[in-house]
Design a protein around this motif. Structure first.
Motif, short mmCIF file in Angstrom:
data_model
loop_
_atom_site.label_atom_id
_atom_site.label_comp_id
_atom_site.label_asym_id
_atom_site.label_seq_id
_atom_site.Cartn_x
_atom_site.Cartn_y
_atom_site.Cartn_z
N ARG A 75 0.81 -1.22 0.00
CA ARG A 75 0.00 0.00 0.00
C ARG A 75 0.84 1.27 0.00
O ARG A 75 0.64 2.16 -0.82
N ASN A 76 1.80 1.35 0.93
CA ASN A 76 2.56 2.59 1.08
C ASN A 76 3.34 2.93 -0.20
O ASN A 76 3.40 4.09 -0.61
N GLU A 77 3.93 1.92 -0.82
CA GLU A 77 4.69 2.14 -2.06
C GLU A 77 3.75 2.56 -3.19
O GLU A 77 4.08 3.44 -3.99
N ALA A 78 2.58 1.92 -3.23
CA ALA A 78 1.61 2.24 -4.29
C ALA A 78 1.11 3.68 -4.14
O ALA A 78 0.95 4.39 -5.14
N MET A 79 0.90 4.11 -2.90
CA MET A 79 0.36 5.45 -2.67
C MET A 79 1.33 6.55 -3.08
O MET A 79 0.93 7.67 -3.37
N LYS A 80 2.62 6.21 -3.08
CA LYS A 80 3.63 7.20 -3.51
C LYS A 80 3.43 7.59 -4.97
O LYS A 80 3.86 8.65 -5.40
N LEU A 81 2.79 6.68 -5.73
CA LEU A 81 2.71 6.86 -7.18
C LEU A 81 1.47 7.62 -7.62
O LEU A 81 1.37 7.99 -8.79
N ILE A 82 0.51 7.79 -6.72
CA ILE A 82 -0.73 8.41 -7.19
C ILE A 82 -1.01 9.76 -6.53
O ILE A 82 -0.52 10.06 -5.44
N GLY A 83 -1.79 10.54 -7.23
CA GLY A 83 -2.31 11.79 -6.69
C GLY A 83 -3.81 11.73 -6.85
O GLY A 83 -4.30 11.24 -7.87
N LEU A 84 -4.55 12.17 -5.84
CA LEU A 84 -6.01 12.05 -5.89
C LEU A 84 -6.68 13.41 -5.74
O LEU A 84 -6.39 14.16 -4.83
N VAL A 85 -7.58 13.70 -6.68
CA VAL A 85 -8.44 14.88 -6.55
C VAL A 85 -9.84 14.34 -6.30
O VAL A 85 -10.49 13.84 -7.22
N PRO A 86 -10.31 14.36 -5.05
CA PRO A 86 -11.59 13.71 -4.74
C PRO A 86 -12.78 14.55 -5.18
O PRO A 86 -12.63 15.73 -5.54
N GLN A 87 -13.93 13.91 -5.10
CA GLN A 87 -15.17 14.57 -5.50
C GLN A 87 -15.57 15.67 -4.52
O GLN A 87 -16.01 16.73 -4.91
N GLU A 88 -15.38 15.38 -3.22
CA GLU A 88 -15.80 16.32 -2.18
C GLU A 88 -14.59 17.09 -1.65
O GLU A 88 -13.49 16.55 -1.61
N ILE A 89 -14.85 18.31 -1.21
CA ILE A 89 -13.78 19.11 -0.60
C ILE A 89 -13.30 18.38 0.65
O ILE A 89 -14.11 18.04 1.52
N ASN A 90 -12.01 18.13 0.75
CA ASN A 90 -11.53 17.38 1.93
C ASN A 90 -10.23 17.97 2.47
O ASN A 90 -9.28 17.25 2.74
N PHE A 91 -10.24 19.29 2.63
CA PHE A 91 -9.10 19.89 3.34
C PHE A 91 -9.65 20.74 4.48
O PHE A 91 -10.86 21.04 4.51
#
Lengths: 318, 257
Positions: A75-91
């Protein structure tokens, strides 16, 4: 040797605790550098799939590999490779865009100095630099969505996933967002996009998968998909609609009102035939347009066909 | 992630927590200062002068370590439960959940942030106490160790509470119905030697008693329980609650679908 695919989804399944089967064993492959559309009606399973790819949702079967790295096992290695722009505001809306971006980079282990440089770069590219040190709650809806794109770019991902990023965004901002994402894609980042604006998907994406009820109903290139369109509907604004309409072969013409005609043109029939027939009836065409976006026509048909087929099968079984 | 990358991620969470604590200082630092000032005035000065000595110290001197530890515990707990639940509620926690950061880094970052608030509040309360009485720290290392461990225990407990919480009421229930009674019954205001049986024995199952007394031993050099026992109890709670928190993070309880 062919390059490692950006994404391989292999018999992925998800059944939620309440028994809802959101994904029923879907498989698909996205090649590196692709701009890939993932379409489907609401509740089709798109967000569940994206949730599994970004590890926010635990799958109940199958696996996904991002550039060969298993989401389940590494999981941790895979997550390094992606960037996610989600549907809902999440900051955190009480934080500042600059801090949101720098902190995001920090979670990926990117040193603060590099993070600050990247935050400036991407906030400027997404035209948010003048708001960088204001509380995020003061940003407009479109700005918040652009901020999530800037944030997703902080780890400079190889695979960028955009989950309905332009929902509720005005046309000008939408175009500027697509310009940015197209640039990122041209520079080598693989992009997966879900959207309800099918015109966008048609313009931007090279390959496409359509999901409905947790299964893939179509997975092909945009060109091949659009080639399946056997009927195209055009709307004509005319000076006057006569009582009797021409009937050229392969074209169904009907009157909408006294100044509008609609023509369903079957594949393989030239529009010239229609224009000749209209001229012969002294009908002057002021303008013409597609009734709906071509992809939209296909999308609706594919989803409806899938549902009708399923209903027929259920009826037969009963 | 490499050790250096983990250090960056850890530093990011701690820095963000500290910025938050200082940004909302009127909610994080000011209330405990005011509350404890009132405790010192009412219990220490007004009532304490009529109580006389306890274990060879004035009543004011005797309750200072307890009140400082009470501030540390409640603020550590409150910091982590509100901050982590707030991140869950606003979905900002997803920023961390989709990152490659290991669970233990996320947990440690939040715990260090909460311990930092506990220590800052403890220092403020101690400074206020010095306006009312004089204190000489008997065992500085024990004092520091008991502060850090006591804050860590309740930071971890607050984290577990926040993981399970579904609404803001859920993070207020534990401090109101569990933390406050245990604190008041944990020897903050009195020596357990004053209690008769079975109350004295029952008090010994209260973990806060060990934290208050370890800290009191560090500051005054007196304690109702063995200091070694107190540290064993605190370390056991840290280990147990850490294991629970990490297990919940691994399962994704309340965080991942």
């Amino acid at each position: 040797m062919s390059p490692t695919p950006a994404l391989v989804v292999d018999d992925l399944r998800k059944t939620y605790g309440n028994g809802v089967e959101a994904l029923k064993g879907i498989s698909l492959t996205v090649q590196p550098g692709d701009f890939f559309a993932l379409l489907g009606p609401n509740g089709a399973g798109k967000s569940t799939l994206i949730g599994i790819l970004s590890s926010l949702v635990n799958s109940t079967g199958g696996d996904a590999r991002i550039f060969g790295v298993s989401v389940n096992k590494q999981r941790n290695e895979a997550m390094k490779l992606i960037g996610l722009v989600p549907q809902e505001i999440n900051f955190n809306v009480f934080e500042k865009p600059f801090d949101i971006c720098v902190n995001e980079a920090g979670f990926y282990g990117i040193p603060r100095r590099v993070a600050m440089e990247r935050a400036e770069k991407y906030l400027k590219e997404l035209r948010l630099w003048d708001k960088a040190h204001m509380q995020a709650r003061t940003l407009s809806g479109g700005m918040k969505r652009r901020l999530m794109i800037a944030r997703a770019m902080m780890n400079e991902p190889k695979l960028l996933i955009l989950d309905e990023p332009t929902a509720g965004v005005d046309i000008e901002i939408r175009r500027s967002m697509w310009q940015f994402v197209s640039g990122i894609n041209a520079a080598g980042t693989t992009v997966i996009l879900t959207t309800h604006y099918l015109e966008e998907a048609e313009q931007l994406c090279r390959n496409i998968a359509i999901i409905d009820h947790g299964t893939i109903v179509e997975n092909t290139s945009m060109k091949q998909l659009l080639a399946k369109l056997d009927v195209e509907t055009f709307v004509f604004d005319v000076t006057e609609v006569p009582g009797e309409l021409p009937a050229p072969p392969g074209i169904a013409l009907r009157r909408i009102d006294e100044r509008t005609l609609e023509a369903e043109v079957s594949r393989g029939h030239a529009l010239n035939t229609l224009f000749t027939a209209l001229s012969a009836h002294d009908i002057t065409v002021a303008s013409m347009r597609n009734k709906t976006n071509r992809l939209e026509e296909l999308f609706v048909r594919l989803v409806e066909n899938g549902r009708n087929g399923k209903a027929a099968a259920q009826e037969k079984a009963a | 992630m490499s050790a250096a990358e983990n250090a960056v991620a850890l530093g990011t969470i701690v820095r963000r927590e500290l910025v938050r604590i200082l940004r909302i200082w009127s909610q994080t630092l000011l209330p405990p200062a005011i509350t404890m000032t009132l405790y010192f005035v009412i219990f220490g000065k007004l009532i304490g002068s009529r109580i006389g000595q306890m274990h060879g110290f004035t009543y004011m001197q005797y309750i200072v370590p307890g009140l400082v530890m009470m501030s540390i515990i409640t603020n550590s707990y409150g910091n982590i439960s509100s901050s982590f639940f707030g991140a869950k509620f606003s979905r900002a926690v997803e920023e961390m959940l989709v990152s490659p950061m290991p669970n233990w880094v996320m947990l440690l970052g939040y715990v260090l942030g909460a311990v930092a608030r506990g220590v800052i509040v403890g220092a403020v309360v101690l400074l206020i106490a010095l306006l009312f009485t004089s204190l000489h720290v008997a065992h500085p290392l024990i004092t520091i160790a008991s502060v850090v461990l006591g804050a860590a225990v309740f930071s971890l407990a607050g984290f577990v509470n926040a993981v399970f919480a579904k609404k803001f009421d859920d993070i207020a229930l534990v401090p109101t119905f569990v933390l406050t009674p245990l604190t008041y019954l944990g020897g903050v205001f009195y020596s357990v030697d004053l209690l008769g049986e079975p109350w004295r024995s029952l008090t010994l199952i209260n973990p806060i008693l060990y934290m208050v007394n370890a800290f009191r031993f560090g500051v005054l050099g007196v304690s109702d329980v063995g200091v070694g026992t107190a540290f064993v109890v605190m370390l056991a709670f840290v280990a147990g609650l850490s294991a629970v928190a990490l297990h919940l993070l691994k399962r994704g309880t309340g965080l991942r679908s």
